[in-house]
Design an enzyme around this catalytic site. Structure first.
Site, short mmCIF file in Angstrom:
data_model
loop_
_atom_site.label_atom_id
_atom_site.label_comp_id
_atom_site.label_asym_id
_atom_site.label_seq_id
_atom_site.Cartn_x
_atom_site.Cartn_y
_atom_site.Cartn_z
N ASP A 149 -2.58 -4.03 6.01
CA ASP A 149 -3.64 -3.36 6.75
C ASP A 149 -3.24 -1.93 7.11
OD1 ASP A 149 -5.90 -2.73 8.14
OD2 ASP A 149 -5.59 -4.14 9.78
N ASP A 354 -9.61 2.68 4.53
CA ASP A 354 -9.05 1.51 5.21
C ASP A 354 -8.94 0.34 4.23
OD1 ASP A 354 -8.27 -0.25 7.30
OD2 ASP A 354 -10.34 -0.88 7.61
#
Length: 480
Positions: A149, A354
């Site tokens: 992440d 992201d």
């Protein structure tokens, strides 16, 4: 005459669909049976689908990365796939709401705020029931499968004894079995850095006065535990005294993964902690969900380990002192099927890239123009009901293949990202009776746009944090 068979063979090769895709100018041919196949075979178990391979090559550490959707098997084989695919969009929307809330909070006036190289296999996290891509790392001598992440900073794993833990595939990390495990004190730099990295200050525990952490995610997920140091191995590359969270109370949408690998920009992220080794340089190639596909997470800047000969185009990371843990870019244009969209908001607001969000979000006016142009070029197909955040859907169950307009994102500095064919449509129903354009509109014009992982598939995305730039090149993700 001897030349004729060669010419015919070459002609046949050029006409043959490779990886389910033909390119016709500004359109690509999507083979629905090839790209939307799902493996329900219970023999495809964790032994083959979880990322295990890694290597050190030419100064780079390479980890295998997988997408979780390849890994369903065993007890998951009876899951309702349609419900699972639909649920992901709902959870993805919760993540985006959380990111937008965090951005608004940090951007608010101060008086209103609350206080060398390595390569790892990267895989889809399907068997684990997570929303993201997974890699295998080693902490304290124990292999751990963690979610990758770029929107998070603290790396953490579930630990025993655990007050409250979700189910995971691997045994819980046992700190008492690691001779190199040490808790972090309250007055340490790492403890003090938690407030900026996670939004929550470190909490001083008693007997001994260790640093306790709390990380809350907008969908209601959270992890709580103590901050610790231990020995980390990224493939064959050792990292001593790595600061991470030992989670004793964890809840949420992490599926069967053991924890999370934080690749944000704060001082406690993996990228910052390994900057002396890798120079703040990492990249990934996110694989699709097709059976057997793997990508890679590469630490270090040696481009010779990438599986692409395509040129890279670079754009600068846009600095934001109040949101410096995120990766922001300047989106200057979008084209659909070779047609450049016209919108006055291009280049005026920053866009977040992201790895943890699934579906790309665009400002309402830009999305409206993209949708209109896509519908104009992708016409003549029966429509299907909208689903969740996706409002441009089709019933393609009667087709084996369709021509799909190309999508291209342009960034400051003439950098371009050509969206792979696997990142254009999102399959809501596995019989292709509900297939939707895999982009969505933000609620408000001043919300921050997000370039999500679905549109990053089969791209080598390079993060040069010291040079403050990000690069793109098309790559057919594979781990060899």
């Amino acid at each position: 005459m001897a030349l004729l068979p060669f010419i015919l063979s070459l002609f046949a090769f050029l006409l043959h669909p490779h990886n389910g895709v033909h390119c016709y100018g500004d359109k690509q041919l999507l083979n629905l049976q090839h790209h939307f196949q799902w493996n329900h075979n219970s023999n495809v178990l964790a032994s083959t689908c979880l990322p295990r391979k890694s290597r050190k090559e030419k100064g780079a550490t390479v980890l295998e990365m997988k997408h979780r959707d390849y890994c369903y098997g065993g007890r998951e084989r009876d899951r309702d796939w349609n419900k699972l695919l639909q649920k992901r969009l709902i959870l993805d929307d919760l993540r985006v709401q959380s990111l937008q809330a965090r951005i608004r909070k940090n951007m608010a006036p101060a008086d209103t705020q609350d206080v060398s190289a390595a390569r790892i296999p990267l895989t889809s996290g399907v068997e684990l029931g997570t929303l993201n891509y997974i890699v295998k790392v080693e902490i304290g001598g124990r292999n751990m499968t963690v979610i990758v992440d770029t929107g998070s900073d603290l790396t953490w794993v579930q630990c025993q004894p655990c007050k409250s833990c979700y189910d995971q595939k691997e045994p819980l990390f046992n700190p008492s079995a690691s001779p190199s495990y040490r808790t972090v004190s309250c007055n340490s730099f790492e403890c003090q850095s938690l407030a900026f990295a996670t939004g929550n200050t470190g909490i001083c525990g008693e007997n001994p006065p260790t640093c306790n952490y709390v990380v809350s995610y907008g969908d209601g997920s959270y992890t709580r535990g103590e901050l610790a140091h231990d020995h980390l191995n990224l493939g064959k590359t050792p990292v001593d005294n790595f600061a991470f969270g030992c989670g004793r109370n964890n809840k949420g949408l992490f599926g069967g993964a053991s924890g999370l690998l934080g690749l944000g920009r704060s001082s406690i992220s993996l990228v910052s902690q390994t900057s002396a080794i890798f120079g703040g340089f990492f990249s990934y190639c996110l694989p699709s969900t097709e059976s057997g596909t793997s990508g890679s997470l590469v630490f270090g800047g040696n481009s010779s380990v990438y599986n692409t000969s395509n040129p890279f185009s670079y754009t600068r990371m846009i600095p934001n002192p109040k949101l410096s843990t995120f990766y922001f870019l300047n989106l200057t244009g979008v084209s659909v099927g070779g047609v450049t969209l016209q919108d006055s908001s291009f280049g005026k607001t920053t866009t977040l890239i992201d790895s943890g969000t699934i579906i790309t979000r665009l400002p309402p006016t830009i999305y409206k123009a993209l949708k209109a142009e896509f519908q104009k070029q992708f016409s003549g197909f029966p429509s299907a009901p909208a689903f969740s955040i996706l409002d441009t859907c089709y019933n393609l169950s009667a087709y084996q293949e369709v021509e799909v307009p190309t999508l291209k994102l342009q960034f400051e500095g003439n950098a371009e990202m050509n969206v792979d064919i696997t990142g254009v449509f999102y399959l809501v129903k596995t019989d292709a009776s509900q297939v939707c354009l895999a982009l969505a509109s933000l609620t408000f014009e001043d919300d921050i746009g997000i370039i999500a992982n679905y549109q990053q598939r089969n791209q080598r995305v390079i993060y040069d944090t010291k040079g403050s730039k990000l690069g793109f090149a098309q790559e057919s993700c594979s781990f060899t």
